[in-house]
Design a protein around this motif. Structure first.
Motif, PDB file in Angstrom:
ATOM      1  N   GLN A  34       5.660  19.097  -5.796  1.00 53.67           N
ATOM      2  CA  GLN A  34       5.396  19.668  -7.121  1.00 53.67           C
ATOM      3  C   GLN A  34       6.465  20.717  -7.464  1.00 53.67           C
ATOM      4  O   GLN A  34       6.944  20.780  -8.594  1.00 53.67           O
ATOM      5  CB  GLN A  34       4.005  20.318  -7.145  1.00 53.67           C
ATOM      6  N   GLU A  35       6.806  21.534  -6.472  1.00 54.35           N
ATOM      7  CA  GLU A  35       7.804  22.597  -6.671  1.00 54.35           C
ATOM      8  C   GLU A  35       9.153  22.005  -7.085  1.00 54.35           C
ATOM      9  O   GLU A  35       9.778  22.444  -8.051  1.00 54.35           O
ATOM     10  CB  GLU A  35       7.972  23.330  -5.339  1.00 54.35           C
ATOM     11  N   LEU A  36       9.582  20.983  -6.353  1.00 58.68           N
ATOM     12  CA  LEU A  36      10.869  20.352  -6.643  1.00 58.68           C
ATOM     13  C   LEU A  36      10.853  19.681  -8.016  1.00 58.68           C
ATOM     14  O   LEU A  36      11.799  19.804  -8.804  1.00 58.68           O
ATOM     15  CB  LEU A  36      11.208  19.328  -5.550  1.00 58.68           C
ATOM     16  N   LEU A  37       9.763  18.986  -8.323  1.00 63.06           N
ATOM     17  CA  LEU A  37       9.686  18.297  -9.611  1.00 63.06           C
ATOM     18  C   LEU A  37       9.699  19.287 -10.770  1.00 63.06           C
ATOM     19  O   LEU A  37      10.348  19.048 -11.795  1.00 63.06           O
ATOM     20  CB  LEU A  37       8.420  17.426  -9.666  1.00 63.06           C
ATOM     21  N   GLU A  38       9.016  20.398 -10.604  1.00 63.72           N
ATOM     22  CA  GLU A  38       9.020  21.420 -11.659  1.00 63.72           C
ATOM     23  C   GLU A  38      10.432  21.945 -11.878  1.00 63.72           C
ATOM     24  O   GLU A  38      10.882  22.122 -13.005  1.00 63.72           O
ATOM     25  CB  GLU A  38       8.091  22.577 -11.280  1.00 63.72           C
ATOM     26  N   LYS A  39      11.141  22.180 -10.775  1.00 62.96           N
ATOM     27  CA  LYS A  39      12.511  22.689 -10.855  1.00 62.96           C
ATOM     28  C   LYS A  39      13.404  21.692 -11.605  1.00 62.96           C
ATOM     29  O   LYS A  39      14.148  22.050 -12.515  1.00 62.96           O
ATOM     30  CB  LYS A  39      13.052  22.895  -9.427  1.00 62.96           C
ATOM     31  N   GLY A  77       0.803  -1.220   0.000  1.00 58.74           N
ATOM     32  CA  GLY A  77       0.000   0.000   0.000  1.00 58.74           C
ATOM     33  C   GLY A  77       0.834   1.267   0.000  1.00 58.74           C
ATOM     34  O   GLY A  77       0.486   2.258  -0.658  1.00 58.74           O
ATOM     35  N   PHE A  78       1.967   1.250   0.721  1.00 55.38           N
ATOM     36  CA  PHE A  78       2.830   2.439   0.779  1.00 55.38           C
ATOM     37  C   PHE A  78       3.430   2.724  -0.601  1.00 55.38           C
ATOM     38  O   PHE A  78       3.462   3.870  -1.054  1.00 55.38           O
ATOM     39  CB  PHE A  78       3.963   2.243   1.801  1.00 55.38           C
ATOM     40  N   SER A  79       3.886   1.667  -1.241  1.00 51.13           N
ATOM     41  CA  SER A  79       4.460   1.833  -2.591  1.00 51.13           C
ATOM     42  C   SER A  79       3.388   2.316  -3.554  1.00 51.13           C
ATOM     43  O   SER A  79       3.622   3.200  -4.387  1.00 51.13           O
ATOM     44  CB  SER A  79       5.051   0.508  -3.079  1.00 51.13           C
ATOM     45  N   ASN A  80       2.199   1.751  -3.430  1.00 50.96           N
ATOM     46  CA  ASN A  80       1.097   2.154  -4.305  1.00 50.96           C
ATOM     47  C   ASN A  80       0.777   3.645  -4.142  1.00 50.96           C
ATOM     48  O   ASN A  80       0.539   4.346  -5.128  1.00 50.96           O
ATOM     49  CB  ASN A  80      -0.144   1.314  -4.000  1.00 50.96           C
ATOM     50  N   THR A  81       0.801   4.133  -2.909  1.00 52.00           N
ATOM     51  CA  THR A  81       0.489   5.542  -2.662  1.00 52.00           C
ATOM     52  C   THR A  81       1.449   6.458  -3.425  1.00 52.00           C
ATOM     53  O   THR A  81       1.026   7.423  -4.072  1.00 52.00           O
ATOM     54  CB  THR A  81       0.575   5.843  -1.141  1.00 52.00           C
ATOM     55  N   VAL A  82       2.740   6.136  -3.349  1.00 48.90           N
ATOM     56  CA  VAL A  82       3.731   6.981  -4.035  1.00 48.90           C
ATOM     57  C   VAL A  82       3.533   6.908  -5.552  1.00 48.90           C
ATOM     58  O   VAL A  82       3.601   7.930  -6.248  1.00 48.90           O
ATOM     59  CB  VAL A  82       5.168   6.577  -3.628  1.00 48.90           C
ATOM     60  N   VAL A  83       3.251   5.716  -6.062  1.00 47.30           N
ATOM     61  CA  VAL A  83       2.994   5.568  -7.500  1.00 47.30           C
ATOM     62  C   VAL A  83       1.796   6.429  -7.919  1.00 47.30           C
ATOM     63  O   VAL A  83       1.855   7.135  -8.935  1.00 47.30           O
ATOM     64  CB  VAL A  83       2.742   4.076  -7.859  1.00 47.30           C
ATOM     65  N   GLN A  84       0.739   6.387  -7.133  1.00 50.72           N
ATOM     66  CA  GLN A  84      -0.467   7.146  -7.499  1.00 50.72           C
ATOM     67  C   GLN A  84      -0.198   8.655  -7.489  1.00 50.72           C
ATOM     68  O   GLN A  84      -0.702   9.394  -8.331  1.00 50.72           O
ATOM     69  CB  GLN A  84      -1.640   6.810  -6.564  1.00 50.72           C
ATOM     70  N   LEU A 132       2.765  10.122  -8.076  1.00 47.68           N
ATOM     71  CA  LEU A 132       3.581  10.459  -9.253  1.00 47.68           C
ATOM     72  C   LEU A 132       2.742  10.413 -10.533  1.00 47.68           C
ATOM     73  O   LEU A 132       2.885  11.256 -11.411  1.00 47.68           O
ATOM     74  CB  LEU A 132       4.788   9.515  -9.342  1.00 47.68           C
ATOM     75  N   LYS A 133       1.851   9.441 -10.615  1.00 49.54           N
ATOM     76  CA  LYS A 133       0.981   9.356 -11.803  1.00 49.54           C
ATOM     77  C   LYS A 133       0.079  10.582 -11.885  1.00 49.54           C
ATOM     78  O   LYS A 133      -0.132  11.143 -12.950  1.00 49.54           O
ATOM     79  CB  LYS A 133       0.126   8.087 -11.748  1.00 49.54           C
ATOM     80  N   SER A 134      -0.443  11.010 -10.737  1.00 50.36           N
ATOM     81  CA  SER A 134      -1.359  12.160 -10.733  1.00 50.36           C
ATOM     82  C   SER A 134      -0.642  13.441 -11.145  1.00 50.36           C
ATOM     83  O   SER A 134      -1.260  14.378 -11.636  1.00 50.36           O
ATOM     84  CB  SER A 134      -2.008  12.334  -9.358  1.00 50.36           C
ATOM     85  N   LEU A 135       0.684  13.478 -10.927  1.00 50.22           N
ATOM     86  CA  LEU A 135       1.461  14.667 -11.282  1.00 50.22           C
ATOM     87  C   LEU A 135       1.976  14.614 -12.725  1.00 50.22           C
ATOM     88  O   LEU A 135       2.630  15.553 -13.193  1.00 50.22           O
ATOM     89  CB  LEU A 135       2.639  14.840 -10.309  1.00 50.22           C
TER      90      LEU A 135
END
Ligand SMILES: N[C@@H](CCC(=O)N[C@@H](CS)C(=O)NCC(=O)O)C(=O)O
Length: 86
Positions: free
Chosen positions: A77-82, A11-18, A20-23
């Motif tokens: 989001q800020e870090l990923l955009e950078k 479940g923890f891994s799934n949360t992070v995947v979801q 990243l997918k949403s972003l």
């Protein structure tokens, strides 16, 4: 992570995947359940005892709790955009 982005096995891994997918950011996953050396080696490399482990631009960012928190407050989001724009 445990499993793959197509088939998370925790479940923890799934949360992070979801998150990243949403972003809509490109990302790859490694299944530590298939590689015991990778599982132990990553714990030592990051000095972090659990999975998932999110790496952004090659740097360890955090586990599930840290990623969720950063997503909620906008820092992720800020870090990923950078990183994506550099
Ligand atoms: N609070 C952790 C939850 C993740 C977690 O507790 N993972 C455990 C169980 S799935 C883990 O990876 N244990 C070490 C192992 O299985 O090698 C986080 O924020 O990432």
């Amino acid at each position: 992570m445990k499993g793959t982005k197509e088939f998370p096995q925790c479940g923890f891994s799934n949360t992070v995947v979801q998150i990243l997918k949403s972003l809509n950011v490109p990302f790859e996953t490694l299944n530590i359940l298939e590689n015991e050396m990778l599982r132990q080696g990553l714990k030592e490399y990051s000095n972090w005892p659990t999975f998932p482990q999110l790496y952004i631009d090659g740097e360890f960012f955090g586990g599930c709790d840290i990623t969720v928190e950063a997503y909620k407050n906008g820092q992720l989001q800020e870090l990923l955009e950078k990183v994506m724009c550099s």
